[in-house]
Write an enzyme that holds these catalytic residues in place. Structure first.
Site, short mmCIF file in Angstrom:
data_model
loop_
_atom_site.label_atom_id
_atom_site.label_comp_id
_atom_site.label_asym_id
_atom_site.label_seq_id
_atom_site.Cartn_x
_atom_site.Cartn_y
_atom_site.Cartn_z
CD GLU A 40 -1.19 -0.43 3.71
OE1 GLU A 40 -2.37 -0.72 3.53
OE2 GLU A 40 -0.69 -0.23 4.83
N PRO A 41 1.64 1.47 -1.06
CG PRO A 41 2.66 1.45 -3.16
CD PRO A 41 1.78 0.63 -2.26
NE ARG A 71 7.94 8.86 1.18
CZ ARG A 71 7.80 9.87 2.03
NH1 ARG A 71 8.05 11.08 1.64
NH2 ARG A 71 7.46 9.64 3.28
CE1 TYR A 88 7.46 13.88 9.37
CE2 TYR A 88 7.08 14.74 7.16
CZ TYR A 88 6.60 14.12 8.30
OH TYR A 88 5.29 13.74 8.37
CB CYS A 102 4.61 35.04 11.16
SG CYS A 102 5.25 36.70 11.23
N1 LLP Z 1 0.17 2.40 5.07
C1 LLP Z 1 0.05 2.95 6.27
C2 LLP Z 1 -0.68 2.24 7.31
C3 LLP Z 1 0.62 4.21 6.51
O1 LLP Z 1 0.50 4.75 7.71
C4 LLP Z 1 1.31 4.88 5.48
C5 LLP Z 1 1.92 6.19 5.72
C6 LLP Z 1 1.38 4.26 4.22
C7 LLP Z 1 0.81 3.01 4.05
C8 LLP Z 1 2.05 4.91 3.03
O2 LLP Z 1 3.38 5.17 3.24
P1 LLP Z 1 4.27 5.68 2.02
O3 LLP Z 1 4.28 4.60 0.97
O4 LLP Z 1 3.65 6.91 1.51
O5 LLP Z 1 5.61 5.93 2.60
N2 LLP Z 1 4.02 12.76 6.15
C9 LLP Z 1 5.19 11.93 5.99
C10 LLP Z 1 4.83 10.52 5.66
C11 LLP Z 1 3.92 9.89 6.67
C12 LLP Z 1 3.43 8.55 6.26
C13 LLP Z 1 2.39 8.05 7.20
N3 LLP Z 1 1.92 6.76 6.86
C14 LLP Z 1 6.11 12.55 4.93
O6 LLP Z 1 5.76 13.59 4.39
O7 LLP Z 1 7.20 12.05 4.68
#
Ligand code: LLP
Length: 415
Positions: A265-266, A268, A308, A335
């Site tokens: 489940e990607p 990003r 981050y 600000c």
């Molecule tokens: N599945 C679950 C249960 C998750 O909590 C997340 C992301 C994903 C899948 C997808 O992860 P991805 O493939 O996108 O890495 N705001 C942060 C990222 C937080 C991700 C939270 N959970 C950032 O901007 O780097």
């Protein structure tokens, strides 16, 4: 030299900035489809049912495109479930990973018919006690975490996510005592995984647990695939990862005579490179040691650098052909001192009025944007396959945002 990170020509991006105003998120639908298909292809021949983590970018038009590529959705709130249903996703294709879900949300999700993925013993107990419930998935804490920052490492043993490994047998028994079958297991070890071996290792941990579960139908390995944000970063190869993961998946499949569905489940990886944020420089300020380019956006629109210390490549699209001779820090208009979008970036000599692109902002850009400092959200446009451009969200005017705010606060002149 032109930046490979731009999703359209600098000239086109400048035109969009002029036509739609800035700040402006721009997404590329062709690249979005390509990336979905690349994932599917990498695991061709295996029963992998792909999910897209909609928290990365939930613009309904983006969701529609991803759904049309055959992806289900990974959701983490009832609001995301509802949004998924409203854009036409089938309930059976919606995976709802709960995180401190309320009883009301749980009931609503059960009634909506989505697949619930429960990450705590106490919540599982509440679920199992509901009269209409027969099965669910559980999220396991594999005690292996990873991520681009400690704040997004979800699999380590001290993270708040997942049911403790040693509690799994008890949790399954408790559910079974209430007539609930555990038909799915899940991990998500973190976001922006730095060492893919950590994921394959955690996958093995999950499969070991799965062997004890007689009713298992689905195994979900989460998301977290990284993308290269820096210009000199070696990209994570989905094909190489698939090569490493395939033997693990095949072995389990054989053990179960093929009677199993896998999920990833990607978020990003699918959307980050397909979007960028255009902003206009309105201030050039030499503070002695640092020269700031002051822009019309900030961490209210792209939170990742402030939260981050994330890196987003910056391109001056107005002067894309010019040599990078000067060093700047890119300042937001919020600000707060910490509102810096990029530090020490080599760019062509930049002037007020120039348009900058903050690259790889298609994931966790707009979804994490806020109205802080009471500013409006950016507009969003989508470039279609034929190069035509659609406005898919329009920024509110200052007048409109303040009026809405007053109305939502039940404020009137005689309050
Ligand atoms: N599945 C679950 C249960 C998750 O909590 C997340 C992301 C994903 C899948 C997808 O992860 P991805 O493939 O996108 O890495 N705001 C942060 C990222 C937080 C991700 C939270 N959970 C950032 O901007 O780097």
């Amino acid at each position: 030299m032109l930046s490979p990170k731009l999703i359209a020509s600098p000239q086109k991006l400048s035109e969009l900035a002029n036509a739609y105003g800035t700040p402006l998120y721009v997404y590329d639908s062709t690249l979005l489809r390509e990336r979905c298909n690349k994932l599917k292809k990498a695991f061709d021949g295996l029963p992998v049912s792909w999910l897209y983590a909609i928290k990365a970018n939930d613009n309904p038009h983006v969701l529609k495109i991803v759904r049309e590529q055959g992806f289900g959705f990974d959701t983490v709130s009832f609001e995301e479930v509802l949004l998924s249903l409203k854009v036409g996703q089938q309930p059976g294709q919606i995976f709802y990973t709960e995180n401190n879900m309320t009883d009301e949300e749980m009931l609503a999700a059960v009634q909506a018919g989505v697949i619930l993925n429960i990450g705590s013993f106490s919540r599982l107990e509440q679920f199992a006690k509901l009269p209409q419930t027969e099965e669910c998935s559980i999220r396991v804490n594999p005690q292996i975490g990873d991520g681009h920052h400690a704040k997004v490492d979800t699999g380590n043993r001290d993270s708040k996510f997942g049911i403790r490994l040693d509690l799994i047998p008890e949790a399954v028994k408790m559910a079974s005592d209430h007539g609930v079958k555990i038909t799915g297991i899940h991990i998500h070890i973190g976001s922006g995984i730095q060492r893919p071996q950590n994921l394959t290792q955690a996958m093995k941990v999950l499969l070991d647990i799965g062997r004890e579960l007689p009713d298992l139908k689905r195994i979900n390995f989460g998301g977290g695939f990284p993308i290269p944000y820096r210009e000199d970063e070696i990209p994570f190869s989905i094909e190489e990862f698939a090569e490493a993961a395939k033997p693990i998946l095949l072995e389990e499949l054989e053990r179960r005579n093929g009677d199993l569905v896998y999920h990833f489940e990607p978020g990003r990886w699918i959307v980050a490179p397909t979007g960028l944020l255009l902003t206009r420089v309105n201030t050039v300020k030499d503070q002695g040691r640092i020269t700031f380019l002051g822009t019309d956006t900030g961490f209210n629109h792209l939170l990742r650098p402030a939260l981050y210390e994330s890196y987003h490549a910056v391109v001056n699209v107005t002067r894309a052909e010019e040599e990078s001779t000067d060093e700047y820090s890119i300042a937001g208009n919020i600000c707060e001192t910490g509102d810096i979008l990029g530090e020490d970036r080599k760019l062509p000599k930049t002037e007020s009025g120039d348009i900058l692109a903050l690259c790889d902002a298609g994931a966790y850009g707009m979804t994490m944007a806020s109205n802080y400092n009471r500013r409006s959200l950016p507009s969003e446009v989508l470039i279609d396959d034929d190069g035509s451009v659609r406005l898919i969200r329009e920024r509110e005017s200052a007048e409109a945002i303040v009026s809405r705010f007053l109305k939502d606060s039940f404020y009137s002149d005689n309050s």
